[in-house]
Design an enzyme around this catalytic site. Structure first.
Site: not given
Ligand SMILES: CC(=O)N[C@H]1[C@@H](OP(=O)(O)O)O[C@H](CO)[C@@H](O)[C@@H]1O
Ligand SMILES: [Mg+2]
Length: 562
Positions: A74, A292, A294, A296, A397-398, A528, A530
């Protein structure tokens, strides 16, 4: 019987064989996070191969329905890569299988892997052994490790007897999800079918614009930041067929234009609130969008001044608000008792957000009388919740989000449109047709920047809204996001859709105490899914206060968790 035994032997041999081809590097530990497995692309092959095995098993379990594998990381840096599995409805893999996915990815040696698979197959009643077929569609983004990881996935899939892998090529993530969903619905599922659906439903939306609305026409020019990823490539392919739009793609992924997600893309623009690479003073006042890596996620922005690179941002919350206003308006037209035709379309409309949604957006949506609910971060939670409604609109929000319509609602809408078709000049009929076109245009499998962008463009034209009109729908509360490195982020446990920390318990008390010092203060922390960090989010009535609240809470996290 002998044949069965031979097959069983062959199956065992294949699993042992493939596992020995992709040994797990020492010290590697994978967890199926917010969006599958992610790590440095060079270390991902064992996890991707095992995701191949898993996807084939999932298809076997689900009566040979097509399952998807997407190889992408992503918005993460170009060196990273990842893998996630799409279920037959095109959504994320059922969370019940995540523990098995993680156990499989972390099986230390071929024997352990074999035992794990055999036990799981037994527990789940999966017909392993070559009597049944499995289908797995694969897609990957433009990352340099993509091809190598695709091969690992293919080897994993082929280790399961009866499994067939279909490589769909280099795609946006939502294209692959759409293909899986379409294939299982018996709809044609190639890339050109996807494009045709997008182009035709967008054209249909434009044909249904009210002719008599006053106001200015929307400027045709739209500059799209493709994050040097796959989204820009695909948009270049179809932009000439998008009537009524003059699209310029920057950071298109062409040789020499820049690095994937580096100083560009939706994540960068949303978090930094500055123009992406490749934009300059000549773009002031032009409507811009950013995808972004990929494709999505989608956000919009506009430069208001040539003296700095700051942007006015329209994030996922405002895209959601625009979609909600449009859909509600169509429903109101259809259900307005003053209409000539006495038909109604009852629909439960639900809005799904996460704790990262700007507080001002939630207030705005609730002020419209809409039902707003919250889930933890990650599309897998939001999407599932949205499916509980006749029409569910969800966004992070992203910029990751979409609209889902229940089968029942769509069939009611279809029959209403048929009933009204004799009254083609009727406003009720037009509203119903607009909703029909929207169900076709928006990707109901998963958030899709390309389809989302076209729906935004059609609605802005419908409302005769400029970027500024849209941006001014409400004012975002100032916010700040910080990342904190800790020893073990899993030691933070959250509750109430991640808005509260339950462990360590002293942390929530500290957050509450800090937050109380700020006007309109709101703050939460979560690990997080990810990245190896704890995220801190704070909101307050001024930027200085939001920054200060985030900083003091980040400090507590650091102190408590090291
Ligand atoms: C604050 C933030 O933007 N978190 C993102 C990010 O996840 P985290 O679990 O916060 O790392 O990556 C995800 C996958 O793309 C997305 O779904 C999510 O909104
Ligand atoms: Mg993505």
């Amino acid at each position: 019987m002998a044949a069965d035994q031979e097959q069983e032997q062959e199956q065992r041999r294949r699993l042992l064989d493939v596992a020995s081809r992709f040994p797990l590097p020492t010290g590697c530990r994978f967890s199926y996070g917010t969006a599958g497995f992610r790590a440095d692309g060079a270390t991902m092959a064992p996890a991707v191969c095992r995701a191949g095995i898993l996807a084939a098993l999932r298809s076997l379990k689900l009566a040979s329905a097509a399952v998807g594998i997407v190889i992408t990381a992503s918005h993460n840096p170009i060196g990273d890569n990842g893998v996630k599995i799409a279920d037959p409805d095109g959504g994320m893999m059922d969370q019940q299988w995540e523990p098995f996915a993680a156990a499989l990815a972390n099986a230390p040696d071929p024997d352990a892997l074999l035992q794990l698979v055999l036990q799981f197959v037994k527990d789940e009643g999966i017909p392993l052994g070559g009597h049944h077929t499995a289908q797995v569609l694969l897609g990957r983004d433009t990352r340099p490790t993509g091809e190598y990881l695709l091969d690992a996935a293919l080897q994993g899939i082929n280790a399961i007897l009866g499994a067939q892998a279909i490589d769909m090529g280099i795609l946006t993530t939502p294209q692959l999800h759409w293909m899986v969903r379409s294939k299982n619905k018996g709809i044609k599922a190639s890339e050109s079918d996807y494009f045709t659906q997008l182009i035709n439903s967008f054209r249909r939306m434009l044909e249904l614009l009210p002719k008599d609305k006053g106001g200015d026409e929307l400027a045709k020019k739209l500059i799209v930041d493709g994050a040097n990823g796959i989204g820009g490539v695909k948009l270049e392919q179809i932009k000439a067929e998008l009537s009524g739009l003059d699209i310029i793609v920057r950071n298109s992924g062409k040789e020499g234009e820049g690095i994937l997600n580096h100083l560009c893309g939706a994540d960068f623009v949303q978090k930094e609130r500055v123009t992406p690479h490749g934009f300059g003073p000549e773009d002031v006042g032009v409507r811009c969008a950013s995808l972004d890596g990929d494709a999505d996620r989608l956000v919009y922005f506009q430069m208001s001044s040539s003296s700095d690179n700051k942007v006015d941002l329209v994030d996922g919350d405002k895209i959601l608000s625009l979609f909600a206003l449009f859909i509600r308006e169509q429903l109101d037209v259809i259900n307005n008792n003053g209409n000539q035709v006495d038909k109604s379309l009852p629909a439960r409309l639900g809005i799904v957000q996460t704790a990262y949604a700007n507080g001002a957006s939630t207030q705005f949506l609730k002020g419209l009388g809409l039902e707003v609910v919250f889930t933890p971060t990650g599309v897998k939670y939001l999407h599932k919740k949205a499916l509980e409604y006749d029409i569910g609109i969800y966004f992070e929000a992203n910029g990751h989000g979409t609209v889902v319509f229940s089968e029942d609602f769509i069939s009611q809408l279809e029959s209403l449109s048929n009933d009204l078709s004799s009254q083609a000049a009727n406003s009720q009929y037009h509203a119903a047709m607009r909703l029909m076109a929207a169900t076709q245009l928006i990707n109901q499998a998963v958030g899709d920047a390309l389809s989302g962008l076209l729906l935004v463009e059609a609605i802005l034209q419908y409302k005769r809204w400029s970027f500024q009109n849209w941006c001014e729908l409400y004012s975002d509360l100032p916010s700040r996001q910080l990342k904190v490195k800790v020893v073990d982020r899993s030691s933070i446990v959250t509750t109430d859709a991640e808005t509260k920390v339950s462990q360590p318990s002293s942390l929530q008390e500290l957050i509450d105490k800090e937050t109380a010092n700020y006007t309109q203060g709101r703050c939460f922390v979560r690990p997080s899914g990810t990245e190896d960090v704890v995220r801190v989010y704070a909101e307050a009535s001024t930027q200085v206060e939001a920054d200060s609240l985030a900083k003091s809470v980040a400090h507590h996290v650091e102190r408590l968790l090291g």
